[in-house]
Write a protein that holds these residues in place. Structure first.
Motif, PDB file in Angstrom:
ATOM      1  N   LEU A  37      -3.230 -29.236 -20.958  1.00 19.91           N
ATOM      2  CA  LEU A  37      -2.808 -27.868 -21.237  1.00 19.91           C
ATOM      3  C   LEU A  37      -1.333 -27.637 -20.962  1.00 19.91           C
ATOM      4  O   LEU A  37      -0.777 -26.620 -21.332  1.00 19.91           O
ATOM      5  CB  LEU A  37      -3.591 -26.876 -20.364  1.00 19.91           C
ATOM      6  CG  LEU A  37      -5.116 -26.888 -20.459  1.00 19.91           C
ATOM      7  CD1 LEU A  37      -5.729 -26.105 -19.323  1.00 19.91           C
ATOM      8  CD2 LEU A  37      -5.539 -26.278 -21.777  1.00 19.91           C
ATOM      9  N   GLN A  38      -0.710 -28.581 -20.251  1.00 21.48           N
ATOM     10  CA  GLN A  38       0.667 -28.387 -19.791  1.00 21.48           C
ATOM     11  C   GLN A  38       0.769 -27.118 -18.963  1.00 21.48           C
ATOM     12  O   GLN A  38       1.686 -26.326 -19.093  1.00 21.48           O
ATOM     13  CB  GLN A  38       1.645 -28.314 -20.988  1.00 21.48           C
ATOM     14  CG  GLN A  38       1.712 -29.573 -21.792  1.00 21.48           C
ATOM     15  CD  GLN A  38       2.322 -30.731 -21.020  1.00 21.48           C
ATOM     16  OE1 GLN A  38       3.314 -30.576 -20.349  1.00 21.48           O
ATOM     17  NE2 GLN A  38       1.697 -31.885 -21.077  1.00 21.48           N
ATOM     18  N   GLY A  39      -0.212 -26.912 -18.116  1.00 17.38           N
ATOM     19  CA  GLY A  39      -0.211 -25.745 -17.242  1.00 17.38           C
ATOM     20  C   GLY A  39      -1.385 -25.838 -16.292  1.00 17.38           C
ATOM     21  O   GLY A  39      -2.188 -26.768 -16.374  1.00 17.38           O
ATOM     22  N   VAL A  40      -1.474 -24.878 -15.387  1.00 18.65           N
ATOM     23  CA  VAL A  40      -2.557 -24.907 -14.405  1.00 18.65           C
ATOM     24  C   VAL A  40      -3.832 -24.369 -15.047  1.00 18.65           C
ATOM     25  O   VAL A  40      -3.853 -23.241 -15.537  1.00 18.65           O
ATOM     26  CB  VAL A  40      -2.177 -24.059 -13.166  1.00 18.65           C
ATOM     27  CG1 VAL A  40      -3.290 -24.081 -12.139  1.00 18.65           C
ATOM     28  CG2 VAL A  40      -0.884 -24.565 -12.566  1.00 18.65           C
ATOM     29  N   PRO A  41      -4.916 -25.158 -15.070  1.00 17.46           N
ATOM     30  CA  PRO A  41      -6.147 -24.666 -15.718  1.00 17.46           C
ATOM     31  C   PRO A  41      -6.854 -23.605 -14.883  1.00 17.46           C
ATOM     32  O   PRO A  41      -6.696 -23.562 -13.658  1.00 17.46           O
ATOM     33  CB  PRO A  41      -7.014 -25.935 -15.810  1.00 17.46           C
ATOM     34  CG  PRO A  41      -6.515 -26.822 -14.731  1.00 17.46           C
ATOM     35  CD  PRO A  41      -5.068 -26.517 -14.536  1.00 17.46           C
ATOM     36  N   THR A  42      -7.632 -22.789 -15.536  1.00 18.98           N
ATOM     37  CA  THR A  42      -8.398 -21.773 -14.812  1.00 18.98           C
ATOM     38  C   THR A  42      -9.646 -22.447 -14.226  1.00 18.98           C
ATOM     39  O   THR A  42     -10.058 -23.525 -14.673  1.00 18.98           O
ATOM     40  CB  THR A  42      -8.849 -20.650 -15.762  1.00 18.98           C
ATOM     41  OG1 THR A  42      -9.675 -21.241 -16.759  1.00 18.98           O
ATOM     42  CG2 THR A  42      -7.689 -19.956 -16.421  1.00 18.98           C
ATOM     43  N   GLN A  43     -10.272 -21.763 -13.271  1.00 21.59           N
ATOM     44  CA  GLN A  43     -11.467 -22.314 -12.637  1.00 21.59           C
ATOM     45  C   GLN A  43     -12.573 -22.500 -13.674  1.00 21.59           C
ATOM     46  O   GLN A  43     -13.314 -23.482 -13.636  1.00 21.59           O
ATOM     47  CB  GLN A  43     -11.931 -21.378 -11.505  1.00 21.59           C
ATOM     48  CG  GLN A  43     -12.833 -22.038 -10.473  1.00 21.59           C
ATOM     49  CD  GLN A  43     -12.242 -23.319  -9.881  1.00 21.59           C
ATOM     50  OE1 GLN A  43     -11.048 -23.402  -9.601  1.00 21.59           O
ATOM     51  NE2 GLN A  43     -13.074 -24.347  -9.716  1.00 21.59           N
ATOM     52  N   GLU A  44     -12.639 -21.560 -14.614  1.00 21.20           N
ATOM     53  CA  GLU A  44     -13.666 -21.616 -15.670  1.00 21.20           C
ATOM     54  C   GLU A  44     -13.493 -22.892 -16.507  1.00 21.20           C
ATOM     55  O   GLU A  44     -14.470 -23.581 -16.820  1.00 21.20           O
ATOM     56  CB  GLU A  44     -13.512 -20.378 -16.555  1.00 21.20           C
ATOM     57  CG  GLU A  44     -14.609 -20.204 -17.572  1.00 21.20           C
ATOM     58  CD  GLU A  44     -14.223 -19.242 -18.685  1.00 21.20           C
ATOM     59  OE1 GLU A  44     -13.123 -18.663 -18.624  1.00 21.20           O
ATOM     60  OE2 GLU A  44     -15.027 -19.092 -19.618  1.00 21.20           O
ATOM     61  N   GLN A  45     -12.237 -23.208 -16.833  1.00 19.23           N
ATOM     62  CA  GLN A  45     -11.961 -24.417 -17.614  1.00 19.23           C
ATOM     63  C   GLN A  45     -12.321 -25.668 -16.830  1.00 19.23           C
ATOM     64  O   GLN A  45     -12.880 -26.617 -17.382  1.00 19.23           O
ATOM     65  CB  GLN A  45     -10.481 -24.464 -18.013  1.00 19.23           C
ATOM     66  CG  GLN A  45     -10.142 -23.503 -19.147  1.00 19.23           C
ATOM     67  CD  GLN A  45      -8.653 -23.379 -19.340  1.00 19.23           C
ATOM     68  OE1 GLN A  45      -7.890 -23.246 -18.385  1.00 19.23           O
ATOM     69  NE2 GLN A  45      -8.212 -23.410 -20.589  1.00 19.23           N
TER      70      GLN A  45
END
Lengths: 310, 519
Positions: free
Chosen positions: A43-51
């Protein structure tokens, strides 16, 4: 001999099981959540907990570690090395796609190492304490001490930038192979040379060599026919062990020279915590290592007929 | 009869010969590009695989070269691209795009609203919400082949959602790009877009060849071919440029990683290469563990701001990046020029006084750094030396990615280096993602505060220009007053090319190659 080989092949099973368990444990003990690291790269970013949860669910990363290991082992026994989390392609396919590039690089670097190291080691031993011996020992010392990534960059600078003779990087024709093979082969060459010299010197001081000299044999025949074979045993052992060292060295050299081999893919997978790839590759590399050691052991019987495996 | 020595010699020659044959036999159709004025081939060294074939999303480079977006966000404005116009209905709950007609994909198929729907349904199916804001979308309605409506969830509408249509991953691709064809969860096998280039060949981890898309409606590329070579090692990329193996080295599109080492730029310039710089609204900052003592105290945060010489930070990178002295962003940040925020000047005495005022004579701080980025480590060492003068003893913890995440997630740190913003097209989404705790991307954001969040939500959501301007100015000032972060330097992306490469141009924050030619 056949019984010995069969025994050694049987030993493959616990060795590979041990290697897998060890790498599995190390991976899980390593800090960081694999799902998070993998998604972060995707994602080139911090994933959410859901992901993160969805990813774990999709790839079976929620199960307890022993269950995950057992599942993985079960699949391996059925010839299924799993799917890469990163590329979503079969791990075995990924390995086989990259293996030829690594094999070529390995063969070339080993060939260069042996072709340079053994004659130099012999000359150094025969003419020990001469100028040529001092020079070759000095060069060998440098060869052992120089890190191969630094040497790789220097080689590019000299042969590609200043002289323009060879390509700086990439995978292509024979010219592309020379610099990475040199960078990889130099440290191996230095250690083989030092060992060849030391081993030959040791053998040359033995009684049977004195006897050969007393018989009036020429020096060339003494070295080639009588001393060399015996002196080669520790050298062959080291060459066998080099296979393991080369795999780690290839990780760096393949990255520097943009060489699309197993090592580069493995290191990228480690950074991304691509578990199936790391596990599968470790298993396959362990297998190669075990086989190469077996070949080394068998070669002893050729070099020294007194050695028998029963 | 051959002697043993000769036999071994012959064996070695055979192995070398075998290696050569193997190298030759392994499939390799490509290329040998590199500056050829007659055939107009450009060879680029790039630090990442272009990911043209991907189970999920392709890389930013092919997205920018092969695909186009409905709109572009550039110079603070939303500009039409594949959409010629748009209507905002129901206070932003619905955005209707009117698509240009007569546009064709590179495979000859017409571009329609169904392709737009496919792209966004795919984002939703794969949960690609980062910076795409696709999670805000409730439903997508194809009104006719050239009109499409996006309906937003209640409370999720806003100007930020409109700017997000310019995001990389919101680039429109043909459903034929994936396998199985048209499957929203399918793997990308060959990106087919409406942009100026198309992919002619791709070998993972080695190279990608782009050729002009004859059906592109805009300025036709002057080059016949672009070969992008994947060279992960930064030093090798520089040497490959110097040796002439590549004509140009390009920073990773997004910036922040896989870039030309800043300290290599001056020597390259001196050696006669052209360096093209593009400043972007991306700022490298120090983030505090602001929920934890003593960093919850604004005086301590201000002390750190005063204690760091921004000029010194810039000098670390041979002044190729600008010191962060005028607010959160250097250029192109929304309304940044009008905000007139001046960052804290370098003054160690003020820093010491502020610390004493807060009740600290000396402080200990853990600064966590990612070891994979040497510049971050270099910066960490500089910060350590600077803060020492103000009485803050910084311990540097250089960590592997996983270990870094674990420490960050547990809140087991005092300071960390982070970046705010990114390419201009992400101005709104990135600012929101870093400072709005309700944004899905926030998680380990840079700083939050109820007042700041309230103002930021207005700034990114309002469809009214003057309201946004006012709110952004207030946001920048509030962030400064609360010393939420320590802006260190304004980042940029670079292209370095040999003298024969002409017409290099950045549009917004990305290079465009349509005007490039080889002299």
């Amino acid at each position: 001999m056949k019984r010995y080989i069969a025994k050694r092949l049987l030993l493959l099973i616990p060795i590979m099981l041990g290697a897998s368990m060890l790498s599995y444990s190390i991976l899980y003990l390593a800090p960081g959540d694999p799902a998070e690291l993998m998604l972060e790269r995707q994602l080139q970013g911090v994933p959410t907990q859901e992901q993160i949860e969805a990813f774990k669910e999709e790839h079976g990363l929620n199960a307890p570690i022993p269950i995950q290991f057992a599942n993985w082992l079960y699949r391996i026994l059925h010839g299924d090395f799993g799917i890469s989390l990163r590329t979503e392609k079969p791990v075995l396919t990924e390995y086989l796609n990259r293996f030829p590039a690594s094999l070529v690089l390995f063969l070339m670097s080993q060939t260069l190492s042996i072709a340079i190291a053994i004659p130099l080691g012999i000359i150094s031993a025969v003419k020990h304490n001469s100028e040529i011996d001092h020079l070759s020992r000095f060069v060998a010392m440098i060869g052992v001490s120089v890190p191969n990534f630094w040497l790789g960059l220097l080689l590019i600078l000299f042969f590609a930038v200043y002289l323009g003779w060879l390509p700086a990087f990439g995978y292509g024709g024979f010219a592309h192979l020379i610099l990475p093979a040199l960078a990889l082969g130099v440290s191996g060459c230095a250690s083989i040379m030092r060992l060849m010299r030391a081993s030959l010197l040791d053998v040359l001081n033995q009684d049977y060599i004195r006897t050969a000299r007393a018989k009036g044999l020429c020096e060339r025949a003494i070295i080639v026919k009588h001393a060399l074979k015996n002196a080669l045993i520790p050298v062959v052992t080291v060459i066998g062990l080099h296979i393991g060292h080369l795999i780690s060295g290839m990780v760096i050299i393949e990255t520097i020279f943009a060489w699309p081999g197993v090592g580069r893919f493995l290191v990228e997978s480690i950074h991304a915590r691509d578990f199936p790839v790391i596990q599968g590759f470790v298993l396959l590399i362990a297998m190669i290592f075990v086989f190469s050691n077996l070949i080394v052991d068998i070669s002893y019987t050729y070099l020294d007929p007194r050695i028998r495996y029963e | 009869m051959l002697t043993k020595g000769k036999k071994i010699g012959i064996m070695l020659v055979c192995v070398i010969f075998l290696c050569s044959i193997m190298v030759g036999c392994i499939e390799r159709k490509e290329q040998e590009g590199v500056t050829s004025a007659s055939s107009q081939i450009l060879t680029i060294g790039y630090g990442r695989d272009t990911n043209v074939e991907s189970p999920k999303m392709m890389g930013f480079m092919p997205e920018m070269m092969v695909l186009e977006r409905l709109i572009e966000y550039r110079d603070g404005k939303i500009l039409p691209e594949l959409a010629s116009s748009w209507d905002i209905k129901d206070n932003g709950r619905t955005i209707i795009f009117h698509l240009r007609s007569g546009i064709k994909f590179s495979d000859g198929q017409p571009f329609t609203a169904d392709d737009v729907k496919f792209t966004f349904e795919r984002l939703k199916a794969l949960k690609y919400y980062h910076w795409t804001e696709a999670d805000r979308i409730d439903s997508i309605e194809v009104i006719d082949p050239h009109t499409i409506a996006f309906h937003y969830k209640e409370g999720k509408e806003g100007y930020i959602a409109l700017t997000a249509f310019g995001e990389y991953h919101c680039s429109i691709m043909s459903p034929a790009s994936v396998e199985p064809k048209g499957d929203v969860k399918g793997k990308i096998v060959n990106p087919i877009g409406t942009g100026p280039w198309k992919v002619a060949e791709y070998v993972k981890d080695q190279y990608t060849i782009f050729v002009p898309n004859e059906l592109y409606r805009g300025e036709k590329p002057k080059l016949d071919k672009i070969i992008v070579k994947d060279i992960p090692d930064a030093e090798t990329r520089v040497l490959a440029l110097r040796s002439g193996d590549v004509d140009m080295i390009v920073d990773y599109y997004h910036g922040g990683s896989r870039y030309t080492p800043r300290n290599s730029l001056e020597p390259l310039k001196s050696a006669g290469f052209n360096v093209f710089k593009c400043e972007m609204p991306m700022t490298t900052v120090i983030v505090f563990n602001y929920h934890k003592k003593p960093w919850d105290d604004v005086r301590v945060r201000k002390a750190v701001n005063y204690a760091i010489d921004k000029e010194g930070v810039s000098a670390l990178f041979d002044n190729w990046v600008a010191p962060a002295k005028h607010g959160l962003y250097g250029v192109k940040g929304p309304y940044i020029k009008e905000s007139n925020v001046e960052e804290y000047p370098y003054d160690v005495n003020i820093a010491r006084n502020l610390l004493e005022e807060a009740g600290y004579k000396e402080l200990e701080a853990d600064l966590i750094l990612k070891g994979e980025n040497p510049d971050e480590v270099k910066l960490g060492e500089f910060i350590q030396a600077q803060l020492k003068k103000a009485g803050i003893n910084v311990k540097l913890d250089v960590l592997e990615g996983g270990a870094y995440n674990e420490r960050r997630n547990k809140g087991d740190y005092d300071l960390r280096i982070y970046y705010i913003g990114g390419p201009e097209r992400r101005s709104y989404t990135r600012t929101d993602g870093r400072f709005n705790p309700d944004a899905p991307e926030f998680k380990y954001g840079a700083y939050d505060d109820p007042e700041l969040t309230r103002v930021l939500k207005i700034a990114v959501s309002s469809f009214n220009d003057s309201e946004r301007r006012k709110a952004f100015k207030e946001f920048y000032q509030l962030l400064h007053d609360k010393a939420g972060v320590v802006p260190l330097y304004y980042d940029a992306v670079f292209i370095v090319a040999n003298k024969k490469v002409r017409g290099v141009k950045y549009v917004s924050s990305e290079p465009r190659f349509t005007g490039v030619w080889i002299e």
